[in-house]
Each structure stands twice: as C-alpha cells, then as structure tokens.
Design a protein around this motif. Structure first.
Motif, short mmCIF file in Angstrom:
data_model
loop_
_atom_site.label_atom_id
_atom_site.label_comp_id
_atom_site.label_asym_id
_atom_site.label_seq_id
_atom_site.Cartn_x
_atom_site.Cartn_y
_atom_site.Cartn_z
N THR A 133 60.09 59.03 20.94
CA THR A 133 61.09 57.96 21.08
C THR A 133 60.51 56.80 21.88
OG1 THR A 133 61.93 59.30 22.91
CG2 THR A 133 63.20 59.35 20.86
N ILE A 134 59.28 56.46 21.57
CA ILE A 134 58.56 55.42 22.32
C ILE A 134 59.25 54.06 22.18
CG2 ILE A 134 56.96 54.85 20.39
CD1 ILE A 134 55.89 55.25 24.06
N GLN A 135 60.06 53.91 21.13
CA GLN A 135 60.76 52.65 20.88
C GLN A 135 61.73 52.31 22.01
OE1 GLN A 135 60.92 55.42 18.99
NE2 GLN A 135 60.41 55.02 16.85
N MET A 144 55.95 60.08 22.67
CA MET A 144 55.74 59.48 21.35
C MET A 144 56.92 59.67 20.41
SD MET A 144 53.06 57.64 21.24
CE MET A 144 52.71 57.45 19.49
N TRP A 176 61.14 49.15 24.21
CA TRP A 176 61.60 47.83 23.79
C TRP A 176 63.01 47.54 24.34
CZ3 TRP A 176 65.62 45.79 20.86
CH2 TRP A 176 65.48 44.42 20.50
N GLY A 181 46.83 50.39 20.68
CA GLY A 181 47.16 51.49 21.58
C GLY A 181 47.09 52.84 20.89
N ASN A 217 54.73 42.94 19.69
CA ASN A 217 53.35 42.66 19.29
C ASN A 217 52.80 43.93 18.63
OD1 ASN A 217 50.48 42.44 19.31
ND2 ASN A 217 50.66 40.75 20.77
N ILE A 248 45.69 58.05 23.00
CA ILE A 248 46.67 56.95 22.97
C ILE A 248 46.55 56.11 24.25
CG2 ILE A 248 49.15 56.42 22.98
CD1 ILE A 248 49.43 59.14 21.41
N ASN A 249 46.66 54.80 24.09
CA ASN A 249 46.73 53.91 25.24
C ASN A 249 48.19 53.45 25.38
OD1 ASN A 249 46.73 51.55 26.90
ND2 ASN A 249 44.52 51.39 26.61
N ASN A 305 52.88 47.15 26.52
CA ASN A 305 52.73 45.69 26.48
C ASN A 305 53.21 45.14 25.15
OD1 ASN A 305 51.69 45.08 29.04
ND2 ASN A 305 49.62 45.68 28.44
N GLY A 306 52.87 45.84 24.08
CA GLY A 306 53.29 45.42 22.75
C GLY A 306 54.80 45.36 22.60
N MET A 307 55.51 46.13 23.44
CA MET A 307 56.98 46.10 23.40
C MET A 307 57.58 45.31 24.56
SD MET A 307 57.98 49.84 21.86
CE MET A 307 56.54 50.79 22.39
N GLY A 313 63.14 38.86 22.21
CA GLY A 313 63.54 39.11 23.59
C GLY A 313 63.35 40.54 23.97
N PRO A 314 62.14 41.13 23.90
CA PRO A 314 60.86 40.52 23.51
C PRO A 314 60.55 40.65 22.02
CG PRO A 314 60.51 42.72 24.34
CD PRO A 314 61.99 42.48 24.41
N ALA A 327 62.87 46.60 27.86
CA ALA A 327 62.43 45.21 28.05
C ALA A 327 63.55 44.24 27.72
CB ALA A 327 61.20 44.93 27.18
N ARG A 328 64.21 44.48 26.61
CA ARG A 328 65.26 43.54 26.21
C ARG A 328 66.38 43.49 27.23
NH1 ARG A 328 69.17 42.60 20.98
NH2 ARG A 328 67.60 41.14 20.29
N GLU A 334 48.90 49.77 26.51
CA GLU A 334 48.84 48.78 25.43
C GLU A 334 50.11 48.82 24.58
OE1 GLU A 334 44.71 47.33 23.37
OE2 GLU A 334 44.97 49.48 23.61
N MET A 335 50.55 50.04 24.26
CA MET A 335 51.79 50.14 23.47
C MET A 335 52.96 49.51 24.20
SD MET A 335 51.71 53.84 21.60
CE MET A 335 53.07 53.36 20.54
N GLU A 352 49.06 44.90 19.26
CA GLU A 352 48.83 45.62 20.51
C GLU A 352 49.24 47.08 20.39
OE1 GLU A 352 49.00 43.48 24.87
OE2 GLU A 352 50.65 43.08 23.51
#
Lengths: 552, 552
Positions: free
Chosen positions: B420-422, B418, B425, A482, A475, B474-475, B481-483, A471-472, B428-429, B478-479, A478
């Motif tokens: 604290t890119i996490q 970069m 996620w 990146g 990936n 870096i893209n 989207n991956g999260m 959730g989510p 999103a959650r 894409e990163m 991906e």
C-alpha cells in the motif's frame, strides 16, 4: 517420499502450467520449497497480489494457456481480485492456487482466517475447490487446469490447505483434456446465412477469441462478399492488428458514440461476444445499445469453435473465395513540438517495432492509439476487459514472460498506474522487455468526463479535488528508479520519440513518463475530433448532431 | 430538491461520520458532487482502495468513531478487502459505501458487474445492505452507522446503486443510537472472583477495547491485589502505553514463545479477547496454545461493558483500593554505530515526542519496539490485527487525520510497505504529520523464519529467491520523493537519530529509509536474545530449553 506440494508441482508442469506468479506467505511455504524440485516451473515474484493475478492474465492472453498464481489465504486473494475480475470478463484461463490454514487449524478462527471459497466464487464461478487430502490434491489440480482451459477459458481456483500441501503421500496426476469445442449447428448457420442474404444492414460483432488472424480473415471474407460490417467489442482480450490484417473497428466506450456506430444496423450477429450495453448507466440514457428494431443472432457462443463456425457461414453464403480487405502498411509520421496524448500515440504508431505487444490502459489519453497504430507492423493489443483499472502494468509483466522475444509497450494512465505500480519491480527483477509509457496529466481525466455524463456537472471544488492528482504531482520516473527501472520524463514530442527509440534499442524494462498537463476542456477538445476522425464511415448528419451534443 | 447522495451526506455528518476516505469511479460521481453541499464532510482521496480502507481503520482506532470509505463497485471493494479484514479482526467500526451500477443496469452484466454483497459479507458479516430506493437510503445509512458502532465495533457495508444516489426525493435520517453495553452479570463475576481467590495461578488476557487507560488501571489493581498476571493479545487494535500507565506484556507472535508465556497458568480470564491460538499451524505443533490443564473463563465478551465488568470484579475480590503498579519513565538511550533494526527501535524509544501514535508493522524488524518504548512518554500503539500486511501506512494516514495535533510514527517492513505504498501520496497531499520509517532489509524476513518453522528448511535457491527482495533492492526514499514526501536513507544509528529529530521538528510527512542489510542467521541471532530479554519473568529452566530449541 513425495509431499502434496511436490506432487502438485509435477501435475502442473505435466499439464503445461510452467509459470507461477507468486506472492506467498507462511501457508504456502511448502509449495515454495517444492519449486526447486521442478526445473520446468518458473516462479515470478510479485510484491503485491494484484500484480501476480494481472500477470497471470496477461501471460495467458499471449501464451494461450494458463499460468498459476500463488496467493496467501483470503486476503491475498482479495488483493488479487480486481485483476481476476478482468481475467474473468476477458474469458482468460488462470489457475489460482490459494494457500489456506491447515484443515485442523480453521476452527480456531486465527487472525488470517476468512471465507476463501466465497471470495473466490466471485471471480471463478465455474471452479472453486478446497483440496481435501494430499492423495487427491493432484487430481483436483488436474481438474482445475482442465476447467481453466475449457473454452472459452476461465479462472479456476484451487484452495490448498497447508497440511494437504506438507503431508506425505502426494501422487502426481496426468493432464485432463478439456472438451473440444463444437461449431455452430447447421440450423443456426442456415438461419444466419438467410438473414445475411436478405440484404438487410448487418453487422458482425466479434469478441473473445475471435479477434485472431484466422477468424478475422474468415470474417473479412464475409464482409467483402456480403457487405457485412465488422465490429469488435469495446475491450478485446487480445486483438491481432496492423498491416496485412483486416481492420476491425472497435465499438466505442462512450455509449453515445457506440449508439451512433450501431445506427441503422438491422441485424447484429454475435461471434463470441455479448449484445452491447453501456459501460455504466447514465440518467435518462439507455443501457442496452442495440437499436430497438435490430434483430440479434448468436452465431458462435463463447464455448463453441469460432473458426469452424465462420467457415460454415462463409460456405453457406458463398463467401469462402471472397478476397478479404486488408489494412495497408502506413505509419502516422514522427510527432513534433509540444507533447500531447495524441503525439505519444503517434510516436508509438511511428516507432513501434515488428511483432510488438501493445497493452492499452491509457484510458482518455490513448483514445487515438488505435487510429495511430492501425497500419503499423503487425502486433497484438490487449485491453482492459473488466474495467477494473490497474491491469495494464501487470498484464505487461505476464505478456513479456509469455513472449520473451517480443517487445511489450504498455500505455498507462497515471491514475491507473498507481493501483499496481509494484509491477515495475517485477519487470526489473526479471529484466523484462517492457516499455511502460505513463501519461501524466495529473488527473482522473475520465472521471471529469463522467462527472458531466452522469449529470453532476455542477460539482464544486471539493468534488473536483477528488478527480485531481495534483498537490503533489507524482513523479513516475523517480518511483520507477526507486524500483530499479530505467526511467525518463519527457515534455516534448521529440523527447518522447527519442526515449521510445532508446527503450527499443536497450534490453530490459524502461519507463517513459509523458508529461501532458491539460485541462478538462482540453480533454473534451481532444475527444470530439477523435470521435469524428476515427469513424470514417460516420454519416455527415450524425457528425453534426454529435458535434452539437459533445462540443465543449 | 435533494437527491439521494445529498440526503446521505447529511445523514452521515449528523451521525458524526465526518471523514470519507475515497477512491471513486463513475458510479460514485453524485456522492462526490454532494461533498460540496456538506461543509462538515472531509474527503480524503486515496490512489488505491487498500489505502482508503486502511485509513478508515486507523481513523476509527484513534477517533473511536467510524469514517466512511467510498469504493467503486465490487472491484474497488476487492482492492480494499485486506485492510477491511484487518478492521474486522480488530473489531473496528468502519462504514463502507460501495457504489454500484444503477438498479436497472445490473441485468446487463456490464464489464464492472460483480456480486458485491457476497464479497462484502466476508468483511462485514453483521451488516451488508443494498439500498433499494432514494427514499429509504438515509434510513439504511443510519442503520449501517449504528451497526458499525454497536459494541465492540464492526465493518458495515452499504451498497449504493447509482440511480438511488442520483434520483430526487432523498430525506436525511436522524442518527440511531447503538445499544448500550451491559457489564458482566453477577454470577459470572462471582465465579471468577472465587476462582481468583482460590490462589491458583491466574492470568488476565486483555484484548479489543480493554487496552485503554481506565480498563488497564482497573486490571492493574487486580494484578496488584491478587497476584494476577496481565497479558495483552498479540496484536492489539490500540494499546495505550508508556510512563505512568500499567505495563502489560503482549502474548508473543511465535507460538513456541506464547506457549512459554502461558506455562503454569491454571486459570485464564478473558477480557474482550479470544483464548490464544497460533497464528498459523505448524507440522506437529498444537494450534490451541492454552495449556490442557488451564481453565478458561470469560469475564467480558466483546459486546459487553469492559470497565464496569472489571470494576465489579475488583469490588468482588476487594481490589478496588489496590495501588496499580505503573511503568516508570525510562528512555533507552541514543543509539550509536552501525544501524540495526534494534537501533532503529531504540532511536524511536529515545526520541519519540509526547503523545505520539506509533503504528507497528515492522514485523521481524520491530520486535524490540515494545521493549524500547515501554518507558517512553505516554503514547498509543496500533498493530496488525488481522495479519493482512499493508496495513501500517494506511493506518498512519487515518490516525493522522483523526488526531491532527499528535505526531504519528509508523514503523513498516519493506515487504509490507510495498502493498500500500500509495499511502505516501495521500500523506503528502493532506500534509499529514506522519513519519514513516521503512526497515529495508531487502527480504521477506519473517518468511525465512517461517520456512524453517513449517519444516521446509531444505529449500533451494528458487524457493529462497521468493523471499528475497534484492535484484533490485528497492529505494524507498526515491519512491517517496516521487510521491511528494520528504525522504532520506540512513545507514548509521547517528543518521537515524538525526533524521528522526528532523522529522519531528518539521511539519508534514517524512520518510526515513533505514537500510539494515542482514542475513537469515542475523534475524535469528536477533530474535533469540529478544525473546529472552523481553520476558523478564521467564523462569531460567524455560530460558535454557528455549535457547536449545531456537538457537541458530
């Protein structure tokens, strides 16, 4: 004219410190500028300090000498702390160079001002020094390197104020030799030889630097001669493994299981290892895992000469000519069908090339890795020495820099991967031969187990969501794309094997995301058979007790 | 039966601590289990501790009360240290709950054992306590919360041993009221009033909690009445801005420019602010930026009542009825053509909705943001208080949790993103209304400037590669989207504006990657005009001197 940074750079390479894993800021700019004065120094940029420190750790494990890190003040050191903790617990030599404000700027308490020495002392208790002048900087550095290299190895931190770095008057220093380790003394060896000769059930617990071929062969002679059981510590810094080397069973992470491994051991001989304790405390369970009736002897302390000590012991018990038992070559076979964590490990065991470096931070998903790779071609395995997750990908970076001709395969849990995911970028930039395999089970799987082990199994939905990475669902392929890393998601064992073969054929970094959705009961179903299968010597009665205790 | 964790949970929510940004491990499992006993506690999972601590910082800046963090032993705290440093420097209330081994397990020095108190003291010097017993745990927590909330606000750390958490016998504690701040005393107010009446050129430097509407209006009265110049500290914790509020010029990051802003100031009055010093030291340049002849007065210390003190001063100088000058509404216009960093800021200024929260960690790329948004609808801006990059995305998480009905727009440099890119996620959650704009110039741009400012401009290729984020570029889309975050890459100003409009229309998180390749000279070309334009009051002679000094 030589400034402090230039003299420091020369001092480093003269002492064999030829790689710097860096994440610099303003206060480090003169060190950065000095890189071009010194062709022997390779600078590897990391986009997060935890990557730099973990890479320095991985490098030293494979190169057997320290790399430098370059960190930006106390906050940069803070970001690197977890992987320095792992290096400290693994007794790995690392030289931290932490930039600081100019000496005269400290009193103004500017934004980035913090107490660097205090933070550093946590991970490098044996050597923290703030360079006081440009003239003495290189001597400080030579002493820091010698400290890092003093057996068994440690993290040393040199704090480098900006003005000490930029001022003229730097004088390079010659390398200082660390003290030579001594073997165990005669009385200790004789006492332990006598204990072994007593015929009591004896185990040798090997850790630190003892898990390399020469010491392992010496220990295997002792095992062959005297019926001594060989055990390795739970999380080895580096262990040489595979066909043609002695197989040494690792103590289990789960205290319940380690206790079983130590059942009936009457004498435990420590070789650069600590008497085993459980990783965490659990309500109503013991922390100290050595049986009450077992006597503990220290043959080799971490700062002593391991091989010489083992040879002395073999001479004393008459085991020097014994024939060590060696692991026969054996691959587990190619996995087929629906992908599981075990099949990922099986694919690695089946397909890993000669001379690989295996980085294991797969947590619950790589439980079968040791079994699956036991008879594979000779390789090194490096593991999570300090328990601070986020070590694996950075370790892989460092190992690949240390050993450019050896393939690195890193098996990483999804939860752990996210702590230092920025490592992928450095792999791409340096075109490192690293294949990262991410087990994507969308869960902090180990915590689901720990939740029950600590007696909090009645947890509700909110609690469980804290261990759940859906959730989510991430990936990873991906994310890797990146950061410039070739990546693929695999859902079957066939795809997994094919992706691994492709990655081994094509140079540069690869990421394989192994999608293995599974429930908590699935994890438990996996763990129990693993426990039983991976310890062939387990007495049947214990197996049965264990089955009752741990069955889902 | 109530265990320690359950009593603690009740104590937290009773004291208004209703959000916990967590990254738990085994030692925190009982705290996690207790979440379900307390419906008022919201737990927000972060995949890296720096996200959790930065989110707690951002939350408190907007909610004006602390959230809790939940961290796993010393290494978890280490990973969260940089953003706790930022919170400390920003005087932000945060309650750290750091799990530890069971009290009786500490002596075994297990893998994750480290000295947590020492690490914690660096970021929470005012309150670090290890809970000693289940019975007294809640009282410790109540005191920790009161400490965090004591003006001006601070980080407080409560270390929670696993057995203290899991044992029965917990007793919730009632909230403790922090001390009430006092206004400046009469003598101080009178002395400063006299100084203002002297007619000398006077500036008021406002920081900390003074950059909110009531205090800003009070200060603007003083400015309107007495010709006092209003300045804000360089990196405000939170500043209310926009049409209808006083415009307060921020001190520049570049010491060269801040010196110009302070030229001719004869009296500097501090309001919850420090006398300005340069961010870093530079060879041959002064660290302390206040002119030698300038007298510094402290009107309000950080632990005092700001508004009451300003009102007293206004009464003393007769400014209470003055008409404050307010910023008129003005949008910068829709940007067109090739995308630049300025045009990204222009798009934000043109299109940002009412009541937005702007998180500014754009470093060199967001230099024009303040100018472009000065006349936008009323908003809050939060900035990089401690200089430890990696704050912006986590701050955005926390701000969005604190203010679910307000749109959050975070402008972030590629280098800083970069760390604290996490955080993406968690956005999103939790489906947070955050639009993250990443400036992708593939460079640590600020370090290219700093390299020259520290006098290391002769740097060679190896040095420059340490500041360069190409190879691979870096893209970020894409990163993201991956999260699980909706993301788009934009290359023109038109695309940028359209993406921002879309993001504001659709709920949940968005990421806009603004691709703005540019050279070092491009950065310098941008900075100079900004400097000249953004300080309309700059005397012509100074402009000219500056142009000579900083021209590319």
């Amino acid at each position: 004219m030589t400034n402090g940074a230039q003299a420091l750079m020369k001092t480093l390479v003269d002492a064999g410190v030829e790689v710097c894993f860096s994440n610099p800021g303003t206060s480090e700019m003169h060190f950065v500028a000095a890189l071009d004065d010194e062709p022997k120094m390779r600078a590897v940029l990391a986009l997060f300090e935890g990557v730099a420190t973990g890479a320095a750790d991985g490098y030293a494990r494979m190169a057997d000498k320290p790399a430098a890190t370059l960190l930006h003040l106390g906050c940069g050191l803070g970001n690197g702390l977890a992987n320095l903790h792992n290096a400290r617990k693994g007794k790995v030599p690392v030289l931290n160079i932490v930039g600081d404000h100019a000496t005269y700027h400290v009193k103004y308490d500017a934004q980035l001002q913090s107490d660097i020495e205090t933070v550093a002392r946590n991970v490098s208790p044996g050597f923290v020094r703030t360079a006081k002048s440009t003239e003495t900087l290189s001597q400080d550095a030579a002493e820091a390197i010698a400290a890092a290299r003093t057996a068994p190895g440690q993290v040393a931190t040199l704090i480098l104020p900006a003005d000490v770095s930029w001022s003229e008057g730097g004088v390079p220093s010659a390398p200082l030799a660390p003290p030579t380790p001594e073997p165990a003394d005669d009385a200790t060896v004789e006492a332990i030889a006598k204990a072994i000769r007593s015929g009591k059930k004896t185990a040798l617990l090997m850790g630190g630097h003892s898990l390399r071929e020469p010491s392992m062969l010496a220990a295997a002679k002792l095992a062959a001669h005297g019926g001594v059981t060989l055990l390795a510590e739970t999380f080895p810094t580096r262990i040489e493994r595979g066909a043609g080397l002695p197989y040494i069973e690792r103590l289990a992470y789960l205290a319940e299981l380690a206790t079983v491994q130590l059942t009936d051991v009457e004498q435990l001989i420590l070789v650069d290892a600590k008497a085993p304790v459980s990783f965490f405390a659990y309500p109503g369970k013991k922390s100290y895992l050595v049986p009450d009736t077992c006597q503990v002897h220290t043959l080799v302390a971490p700062d002593q000469d391991i091989l010489a000590s083992l040879n002395k012991l073999n001479d004393a018990v008459g085991a020097s000519q014994a024939e060590p038992k060696l692991q026969p070559a054996k691959r587990p076979g190619r996995p087929r069908g629906k992908l599981t964590a075990e099949k990922v490990c099986k694919a690695v065991g089946e397909l890993m090339p000669e001379n690989a470096i295996i980085v294991d931070e797969g947590i619950t998903s790589s439980l079968m890795l040791s079994v699956m790779t036991a008879g594979a071609p000779r390789h090194d395995m490096i593991t999570l020495t300090g328990g601070a997750i986020g070590q694996g990908l950075p370790n892989a970076v460092g190992a690949a820099v240390a050993c450019p001709d050896r393939p690195v395969i890193a098996l990483i849990g999804d939860g752990t991967a996210m702590y230092t995911i920025q490592a992928l970028w450095t792999m791409a930039r340096e075109q490192l031969n690293v294949t990262s395999i991410i087990f994507n089970n969308a869960s902090y799987s180990v915590l689901n187990i720990e939740l029950e082990r600590v007696g909090a199994e009645e947890a509700g939905e909110k609690a469980k969501s804290q261990l759940d990475l859906r959730g989510p669902v991430i990936n990873f392929a991906e994310m890797a794309n990146g950061m410039g890393v070739h990546a693929v998601r695999v859902h079957t064992a066939e795809e997994m094997a094919k992706a691994l073969e492709y990655a081994q054929r094509m140079p540069g970094p690869h990421l394989i995301e192994a999608v293995i959705p599974e429930s908590l009961s699935g994890v438990k179903r996996r763990i129990l058979p693993w426990m039983l299968r991976s310890l062939p010597s387990l007495p049947l009665s214990v197996s049965k007790a264990l089955k009752r205790k741990l069955a889902p």
